[in-house]
Write an enzyme that holds these catalytic residues in place. Structure first.
Site, PDB file in Angstrom:
ATOM      1  N   LYS A  33       0.863  -1.177   0.000  1.00 41.60           N
ATOM      2  CA  LYS A  33       0.000   0.000   0.000  1.00 41.60           C
ATOM      3  C   LYS A  33       0.894   1.220   0.000  1.00 41.60           C
ATOM      4  O   LYS A  33       1.896   1.271   0.724  1.00 41.60           O
ATOM      5  CB  LYS A  33      -0.913   0.008   1.235  1.00 41.60           C
ATOM      6  CG  LYS A  33      -1.749   1.277   1.362  1.00 41.60           C
ATOM      7  CD  LYS A  33      -2.650   1.203   2.581  1.00 41.60           C
ATOM      8  CE  LYS A  33      -3.336   2.537   2.847  1.00 41.60           C
ATOM      9  NZ  LYS A  33      -4.188   2.972   1.721  1.00 41.60           N
ATOM     10  N   SER A  83       6.500   5.846  -0.551  1.00 45.50           N
ATOM     11  CA  SER A  83       7.791   5.163  -0.704  1.00 45.50           C
ATOM     12  C   SER A  83       8.351   4.643   0.619  1.00 45.50           C
ATOM     13  O   SER A  83       9.561   4.500   0.771  1.00 45.50           O
ATOM     14  CB  SER A  83       8.819   6.097  -1.375  1.00 45.50           C
ATOM     15  OG  SER A  83       8.346   6.538  -2.632  1.00 45.50           O
ATOM     16  N   ARG A  84       7.485   4.395   1.571  1.00 44.86           N
ATOM     17  CA  ARG A  84       7.867   3.877   2.887  1.00 44.86           C
ATOM     18  C   ARG A  84       8.739   4.857   3.673  1.00 44.86           C
ATOM     19  O   ARG A  84       9.362   4.486   4.674  1.00 44.86           O
ATOM     20  CB  ARG A  84       8.586   2.526   2.772  1.00 44.86           C
ATOM     21  CG  ARG A  84       7.701   1.411   2.207  1.00 44.86           C
ATOM     22  CD  ARG A  84       6.519   1.138   3.144  1.00 44.86           C
ATOM     23  NE  ARG A  84       5.700   0.016   2.712  1.00 44.86           N
ATOM     24  CZ  ARG A  84       4.619   0.126   1.944  1.00 44.86           C
ATOM     25  NH1 ARG A  84       4.254   1.313   1.491  1.00 44.86           N
ATOM     26  NH2 ARG A  84       3.911  -0.924   1.611  1.00 44.86           N
ATOM     27  N   LEU A  85       8.806   6.118   3.270  1.00 44.85           N
ATOM     28  CA  LEU A  85       9.553   7.127   4.015  1.00 44.85           C
ATOM     29  C   LEU A  85       8.593   7.806   4.994  1.00 44.85           C
ATOM     30  O   LEU A  85       8.287   9.002   4.895  1.00 44.85           O
ATOM     31  CB  LEU A  85      10.195   8.130   3.059  1.00 44.85           C
ATOM     32  CG  LEU A  85      11.227   7.522   2.105  1.00 44.85           C
ATOM     33  CD1 LEU A  85      11.808   8.604   1.178  1.00 44.85           C
ATOM     34  CD2 LEU A  85      12.355   6.847   2.896  1.00 44.85           C
TER      35      LEU A  85
END
Length: 211
Positions: free
Chosen positions: A9, A189-191
């Site tokens: 996601k 972006s998982r940041l």
């Protein structure tokens, strides 16, 4: 590849900047909790409570938040339950809120203590009669022979106390007094954004953690 490993996601709903958060994490918690309520997140007061036994073995379960203020986070349960027994040995515990719809988590660590009998009485007597009887009928976390055992106990205590049962001494509230609170906001972006509060004396130190 396992289909579970392919689940992904992208988080795009918001951001969390250390330059914009309040100095006190309880203020930010209230803002986020109000937003979760307005967003109609399912049971926004549901939270994971993690405890540990004497050997340090962890266990976790969902409980319901019933109060949050500068003194801490309050929930209610059977003092003789597994969590109650573990908290008697190790008062250090942790809470986790997850509001999927807002792509947010809050992690809380601290020491947990029983609230006063008067506070427990006030909440207990605000509950529906069936829930009050249930606190008597269920020997929480102990082995029982079957479902009928519970149903019979419920009938017996209802016959004994009617609609005005007293609060059992083995049932009441706890308050977790936080020493650490982390707010997590999903980002692309998982940041992700992670803002961590650490209690130092009477003040909170704020830092950003890498996702």
């Amino acid at each position: 590849m396992d289909p579970i490993a392919q689940l992904r996601k992208n988080y795009t709903f918001g951001q969390l900047l250390e330059t914009e958060v309040p100095a006190n994490p309880l203020a930010l918690f209230q803002i986020w909790f109000d937003q979760a309520t307005k967003a109609e997140c399912p049971e926004p007061n549901s939270m994971t409570l993690a405890t540990a036994d004497q050997a340090g073995n962890p266990s976790a379960r969902i409980v319901l938040l019933k109060g949050a203020d500068q003194s801490g986070f309050t929930f209610f349960t059977n003092y003789d339950s597994q969590k109650g027994r573990e908290l008697a040995i190790r008062p250090q515990s942790a809470l986790l809120f997850h509001w999927h719809e807002l792509e947010r988590q809050i992690r809380i660590k601290g020491s947990t203590e029983k609230i006063t009998a008067a506070e427990s009485d006030d909440y207990y007597h605000s509950r529906p009669p069936a829930s009050r009887i249930g606190a008597w009928a269920s020997p929480q976390s102990t082995a029982i022979p079957n479902r009928e055992f519970l149903e019979q106990a419920e009938k017996d205590f209802a016959a004994k106390y009617g609609n005005e049962p007293p609060r059992p001494e083995h049932w009441g509230g706890y308050r977790l007094r936080p020493t650490e609170i982390e707010f997590w906001q999903g980002r692309p972006s998982r940041l992700h954004d992670r803002i961590h509060y650490q209690l130092e004396g009477n003040d909170w130190r704020i830092t950003r953690l890498a996702p």
